[in-house]
Write a protein that holds these residues in place. Structure first.
Motif, PDB file in Angstrom:
ATOM      1  N   THR B  72       0.888  -1.021   0.307  1.00 54.43           N
ATOM      2  CA  THR B  72       0.039   0.158  -0.209  1.00 54.43           C
ATOM      3  C   THR B  72       0.861   0.970   0.247  1.00 54.43           C
ATOM      4  O   THR B  72       0.649   2.837  -0.215  1.00 54.43           O
ATOM      5  N   VAL B  73       1.720   0.827  -0.136  1.00 58.36           N
ATOM      6  CA  VAL B  73       2.857   2.604   0.375  1.00 58.36           C
ATOM      7  C   VAL B  73       2.969   3.050  -1.005  1.00 58.36           C
ATOM      8  O   VAL B  73       3.619   2.607  -1.720  1.00 58.36           O
ATOM      9  N   ASN B  74       2.384   3.995  -0.786  1.00 60.45           N
ATOM     10  CA  ASN B  74       2.429   4.995  -2.313  1.00 60.45           C
ATOM     11  C   ASN B  74       3.413   6.430  -2.140  1.00 60.45           C
ATOM     12  O   ASN B  74       3.290   6.809  -1.438  1.00 60.45           O
ATOM     13  N   VAL B  75       4.350   6.192  -2.994  1.00 58.26           N
ATOM     14  CA  VAL B  75       5.123   7.560  -2.936  1.00 58.26           C
ATOM     15  C   VAL B  75       4.321   8.366  -3.343  1.00 58.26           C
ATOM     16  O   VAL B  75       3.682   8.761  -4.463  1.00 58.26           O
ATOM     17  N   SER B  76       4.908   9.653  -2.287  1.00 58.03           N
ATOM     18  CA  SER B  76       4.597  11.095  -3.070  1.00 58.03           C
ATOM     19  C   SER B  76       5.886  12.240  -2.620  1.00 58.03           C
ATOM     20  O   SER B  76       6.370  11.753  -2.603  1.00 58.03           O
ATOM     21  N   GLU B  77       4.986  13.174  -3.731  1.00 55.78           N
ATOM     22  CA  GLU B  77       6.118  14.339  -3.345  1.00 55.78           C
ATOM     23  C   GLU B  77       5.712  15.056  -3.324  1.00 55.78           C
ATOM     24  O   GLU B  77       4.071  15.497  -3.199  1.00 55.78           O
ATOM     25  N   MET B  78       5.892  16.691  -2.665  1.00 55.19           N
ATOM     26  CA  MET B  78       5.314  18.060  -2.980  1.00 55.19           C
ATOM     27  C   MET B  78       5.203  18.460  -3.936  1.00 55.19           C
ATOM     28  O   MET B  78       5.682  18.151  -4.302  1.00 55.19           O
ATOM     29  N   PHE B  79       4.718  19.085  -4.590  1.00 55.01           N
ATOM     30  CA  PHE B  79       3.533  19.538  -5.564  1.00 55.01           C
ATOM     31  C   PHE B  79       3.726  19.189  -7.372  1.00 55.01           C
ATOM     32  O   PHE B  79       4.360  19.015  -8.060  1.00 55.01           O
ATOM     33  N   ARG B  80       3.623  17.214  -6.767  1.00 53.45           N
ATOM     34  CA  ARG B  80       4.179  16.663  -7.418  1.00 53.45           C
ATOM     35  C   ARG B  80       3.303  17.539  -9.012  1.00 53.45           C
ATOM     36  O   ARG B  80       2.005  18.061  -8.649  1.00 53.45           O
ATOM     37  N   ASP B  81       3.636  17.335 -10.117  1.00 51.93           N
ATOM     38  CA  ASP B  81       2.770  18.305 -11.324  1.00 51.93           C
ATOM     39  C   ASP B  81       2.605  19.348 -10.711  1.00 51.93           C
ATOM     40  O   ASP B  81       1.589  20.429 -10.959  1.00 51.93           O
ATOM     41  N   PRO B  82       3.525  19.902 -10.874  1.00 51.39           N
ATOM     42  CA  PRO B  82       3.623  21.400 -10.742  1.00 51.39           C
ATOM     43  C   PRO B  82       2.110  22.877 -11.806  1.00 51.39           C
ATOM     44  O   PRO B  82       1.483  22.982 -10.745  1.00 51.39           O
ATOM     45  N   PRO B  83       2.024  22.231 -12.899  1.00 46.20           N
ATOM     46  CA  PRO B  83       1.481  22.917 -13.139  1.00 46.20           C
ATOM     47  C   PRO B  83      -0.212  22.747 -12.567  1.00 46.20           C
ATOM     48  O   PRO B  83      -1.224  23.075 -12.604  1.00 46.20           O
ATOM     49  N   PHE B  84      -0.475  21.547 -12.399  1.00 43.28           N
ATOM     50  CA  PHE B  84      -1.491  20.926 -11.845  1.00 43.28           C
ATOM     51  C   PHE B  84      -1.947  22.254 -10.787  1.00 43.28           C
ATOM     52  O   PHE B  84      -3.594  22.446  -9.861  1.00 43.28           O
ATOM     53  N   PHE B  85      -0.975  22.463  -9.837  1.00 43.88           N
ATOM     54  CA  PHE B  85      -1.099  22.727  -8.224  1.00 43.88           C
ATOM     55  C   PHE B  85      -2.017  24.419  -7.992  1.00 43.88           C
ATOM     56  O   PHE B  85      -2.482  25.144  -8.516  1.00 43.88           O
ATOM     57  N   LYS B  86      -1.140  24.960 -10.116  1.00 43.06           N
ATOM     58  CA  LYS B  86      -1.252  25.716 -10.539  1.00 43.06           C
ATOM     59  C   LYS B  86      -2.404  26.253 -10.989  1.00 43.06           C
ATOM     60  O   LYS B  86      -2.876  27.176 -11.016  1.00 43.06           O
ATOM     61  N   ALA B  87      -3.021  25.285 -11.267  1.00 40.00           N
ATOM     62  CA  ALA B  87      -4.166  25.317 -12.024  1.00 40.00           C
ATOM     63  C   ALA B  87      -5.096  25.266 -11.071  1.00 40.00           C
ATOM     64  O   ALA B  87      -6.249  25.863 -10.818  1.00 40.00           O
ATOM     65  N   ILE B  88      -5.025  25.045  -9.788  1.00 41.21           N
ATOM     66  CA  ILE B  88      -5.851  24.988  -8.208  1.00 41.21           C
ATOM     67  C   ILE B  88      -6.051  26.481  -7.963  1.00 41.21           C
ATOM     68  O   ILE B  88      -6.442  27.001  -7.542  1.00 41.21           O
ATOM     69  N   ARG B  89      -4.172  27.103  -7.840  1.00 40.01           N
ATOM     70  CA  ARG B  89      -4.662  28.128  -7.571  1.00 40.01           C
ATOM     71  C   ARG B  89      -5.564  29.641  -8.651  1.00 40.01           C
ATOM     72  O   ARG B  89      -6.091  30.125  -8.099  1.00 40.01           O
ATOM     73  N   GLU B  90      -4.893  28.966  -9.876  1.00 37.97           N
ATOM     74  CA  GLU B  90      -6.173  30.054 -10.325  1.00 37.97           C
ATOM     75  C   GLU B  90      -7.252  29.431 -10.838  1.00 37.97           C
ATOM     76  O   GLU B  90      -8.142  30.453 -10.473  1.00 37.97           O
ATOM     77  N   LEU B  91      -7.695  28.490 -10.679  1.00 33.88           N
ATOM     78  CA  LEU B  91      -9.344  28.329 -11.649  1.00 33.88           C
ATOM     79  C   LEU B  91     -10.133  27.776 -10.210  1.00 33.88           C
ATOM     80  O   LEU B  91     -11.137  27.724 -10.357  1.00 33.88           O
ATOM     81  N   VAL B  92      -9.415  26.953  -9.658  1.00 36.19           N
ATOM     82  CA  VAL B  92     -10.758  26.118  -7.890  1.00 36.19           C
ATOM     83  C   VAL B  92     -10.006  27.562  -6.791  1.00 36.19           C
ATOM     84  O   VAL B  92     -11.294  27.740  -6.113  1.00 36.19           O
ATOM     85  N   VAL B  93      -9.014  27.799  -6.682  1.00 30.24           N
ATOM     86  CA  VAL B  93      -9.522  29.262  -5.911  1.00 30.24           C
ATOM     87  C   VAL B  93     -10.025  29.921  -5.196  1.00 30.24           C
ATOM     88  O   VAL B  93     -11.014  30.493  -4.445  1.00 30.24           O
ATOM     89  N   PRO B  94      -9.840  30.446  -6.130  1.00 27.86           N
ATOM     90  CA  PRO B  94     -11.520  31.862  -7.084  1.00 27.86           C
ATOM     91  C   PRO B  94     -12.960  31.696  -6.339  1.00 27.86           C
ATOM     92  O   PRO B  94     -13.612  31.633  -5.431  1.00 27.86           O
ATOM     93  N   MET B 118      -1.506  21.644  -0.525  1.00 26.58           N
ATOM     94  CA  MET B 118      -2.314  22.040   0.345  1.00 26.58           C
ATOM     95  C   MET B 118      -2.356  23.294   0.876  1.00 26.58           C
ATOM     96  O   MET B 118      -3.013  24.099   0.895  1.00 26.58           O
ATOM     97  N   ALA B 119      -2.413  22.542   1.448  1.00 24.41           N
ATOM     98  CA  ALA B 119      -2.029  23.590   2.469  1.00 24.41           C
ATOM     99  C   ALA B 119      -1.327  25.240   2.710  1.00 24.41           C
ATOM    100  O   ALA B 119      -1.578  26.359   3.202  1.00 24.41           O
ATOM    101  N   ILE B 120      -0.033  24.640   2.165  1.00 28.86           N
ATOM    102  CA  ILE B 120       0.674  25.507   1.319  1.00 28.86           C
ATOM    103  C   ILE B 120      -0.012  26.419   0.791  1.00 28.86           C
ATOM    104  O   ILE B 120       0.103  28.178   0.871  1.00 28.86           O
ATOM    105  N   LEU B 121      -1.202  26.228  -0.085  1.00 26.17           N
ATOM    106  CA  LEU B 121      -1.186  26.994  -0.846  1.00 26.17           C
ATOM    107  C   LEU B 121      -2.050  27.439  -0.902  1.00 26.17           C
ATOM    108  O   LEU B 121      -2.714  29.217  -0.661  1.00 26.17           O
ATOM    109  N   LEU B 122      -2.825  26.894  -0.093  1.00 25.44           N
ATOM    110  CA  LEU B 122      -4.634  27.566   1.231  1.00 25.44           C
ATOM    111  C   LEU B 122      -3.852  28.831   1.475  1.00 25.44           C
ATOM    112  O   LEU B 122      -4.467  29.813   1.597  1.00 25.44           O
ATOM    113  N   GLU B 123      -3.091  28.488   2.038  1.00 23.42           N
ATOM    114  CA  GLU B 123      -2.704  30.101   3.113  1.00 23.42           C
ATOM    115  C   GLU B 123      -1.694  30.616   2.518  1.00 23.42           C
ATOM    116  O   GLU B 123      -2.290  32.282   2.744  1.00 23.42           O
TER     117      GLU B 123
END
Lengths: 196, 276
Positions: B72-94, B118-123
């Motif tokens: 079950t252990v999945n690997v994880s990274e911070m801000f994996r796929d930067p364009p995704f987090f950018k899209a969250i910032r621009e399109l979802v956060v508003p 996500m917590a960093i982005l929302l702050e």
């Protein structure tokens, strides 16, 4: 175990790294659009690449080329490229699977991961091809294909832009064919009993 | 029967046993990755086959825990796929900003890197104190890692570039404190996240979520389990809420597809329609 010399191959898997784009342009450009079995490819690309390599190769080739989607049915006459930052695997039901398991041989996608899972599914009906590249990814996978009775092809290291990967593969596997890049399309066609 | 088919059979029998004894249901996991992970566990286990290991696995909980980690252990990274987090910032956060309080479910959070991202982005987007992230994973052990928020320093430094590519507005190093070769994330980030064990294959839904993230988790599931999980998300999301999947996942041909629209062509970010 019956060996696979009878042209009953069901899939080709191909692994390539450094120097791979030029090699893929040549091989895929030489395959006819009705190539009768699917081709699955791992090429080492940077994690943040998009699908532009698949799009580019598709425009340059007669055969259909696309990036693999998760749980997509594998169809003949189609070339599938592993997406950046995902491993590509084959399910028993001939579906494509993706995973984000840790890199293997420092690579994700890894050639070994594709080759090993394809060998488990296709057994002797698989053709594995290792071409130019740095590192040794693909050697263990090619050995597994060989052990399951599949056909193994390695690009002649002297002909490869980077000879590590073919050399490493030949160190581990006694390949059925060691050939130059330009001979590979014709060899594939011959193996599946068709003249190019 | 070939040796590969025999291994498939052993896996099937073992998964049935594990489900009956421990309640973890891997029977609907796709085989290729499961087989690879199981064989990797087996090679380091000292057992010659899964059948031989089965007897011990079904009796010895600690041995089973090592297998569970392997599956079950999945690997994880911070801000994996930067364009995704950018899209969250621009399109979802508003949209999120229009709510007095925002609830987010991060399903399959592994060791927590993306939940903290996500917590960093929302702050940074001014939502501090107005959101809570429920981060869940099937594996209780990784939940403890996630809760601690301590990561190898080198890894965190490696994520700096992704943070910048995701349009981070601060300095990434402000979010952690380094000591020797480890770094701990700021406690203020952890205050907004509730980590909990949750099994998508058997547990129930979470109520009234505004945003659900489940990225690269369902790629390991077979179709029926995928449909179950998507149903779970659908009943947890408020109308107008957002569902985010991994780059190579999509809602095409799913039972819930009709109720969702993609809000951007390249990222897998979907918005639940308001009832007509």
């Amino acid at each position: 175990m019956p060996n696979s010399r009878g042209g009953h191959f069901k899939a080709v898997v191909l692994g390539v790294s450094t120097g791979g784009v030029a090699a893929l342009k040549f091989i895929l450009g030489a395959l006819p659009p009705d190539f009768p079995i699917p081709v699955l490819i791992v090429t080492h690309i940077t994690p943040d690449s998009d699908d532009s390599l698949a799009v580019l190769l598709d425009t340059l080739s007669a055969i259909r080329i696309k990036e693999a989607d998760e749980m997509e049915a594998i169809t003949s006459g189609t070339v599938y490229l592993a997406p950046a930052n995902y491993h590509l695997l084959v399910e028993r039901e001939h579906l494509l699977a993706l995973s984000i398991d840790p890199p293997v041989n420092f690579a994700r996608p890894s050639v070994d991961v594709l080759f090993e899972s394809a060998a488990e599914v296709y057994g002797p009906a698989l053709i594995g091809v290792i071409m130019t590249g740095a590192g040794n990814d693909g050697s263990n996978g090619l050995l597994k294909i060989k052990n399951r009775g599949g056909m193994t092809i390695v690009q002649d290291p002297a002909d490869a832009k980077m000879d590590d990967m073919p050399r490493s593969a030949l160190h581990v596997v006694k390949a059925d064919h060691v050939v130059c890049l330009k001979e590979i399309p014709a060899l594939l066609m011959r193996l599946i009993q068709r003249k190019p | 029967m070939t040796s590969d088919e025999l291994i498939d059979l052993e896996i099937k029998l073992l998964m049935e046993g594990i489900y009956q004894v421990y309640g973890y249901d891997f029977r609907e996991y796709s085989e290729a990755s499961l087989r690879r992970r199981l064989l990797q566990w087996l090679s380091g286990s000292g057992f010659a086959s899964l059948s031989l290991a089965q007897s011990s696995l079904l009796r010895d909980r600690e041995l089973f825990a090592t297998l569970l980690r392997g599956i079950t252990v999945n690997v994880s990274e911070m801000f994996r796929d930067p364009p995704f987090f950018k899209a969250i910032r621009e399109l979802v956060v508003p949209h999120l900003k229009t709510y007095p309080f925002v609830k987010i479910w991060h399903a399959g959070c592994a060791s927590g890197e993306e939940a903290y991202s996500m917590a960093i982005l929302l702050e940074e987007e001014g939502l501090k104190g107005r959101f809570r992230i429920y981060a869940t994973d099937i594996n209780e052990e990784v939940i403890r890692t996630a809760q601690a928020g301590i990561y190898p320093l080198q890894e965190l430094q490696r994520f700096t570039r992704s943070y910048q590519q995701a349009d981070g507005t601060g300095s990434f190093s402000d979010y952690y404190t380094a000591r020797y070769d480890r770094a701990i994330l700021n406690a203020s980030l952890r205050e907004n996240i509730v980590f909990a064990a949750h099994n998508l294959a058997v547990d129930a839904d979470f109520g009234e979520m505004n945003l659900i993230l489940c990225r690269n988790v369902m790629i390991y599931f077979k179709q029926p389990l995928k449909e179950r999980v998507l149903g779970l998300f659908d009943s947890s999301l408020v109308p107008g809420g957002f569902l985010c999947l991994g780059t190579k996942e999509s809602l095409h041909h799913r039972r819930i597809s009709d109720r969702y629209e993609a809000i951007t062509p390249r990222m897998q970010i979907y918005r639940k329609r308001y009832a007509k």
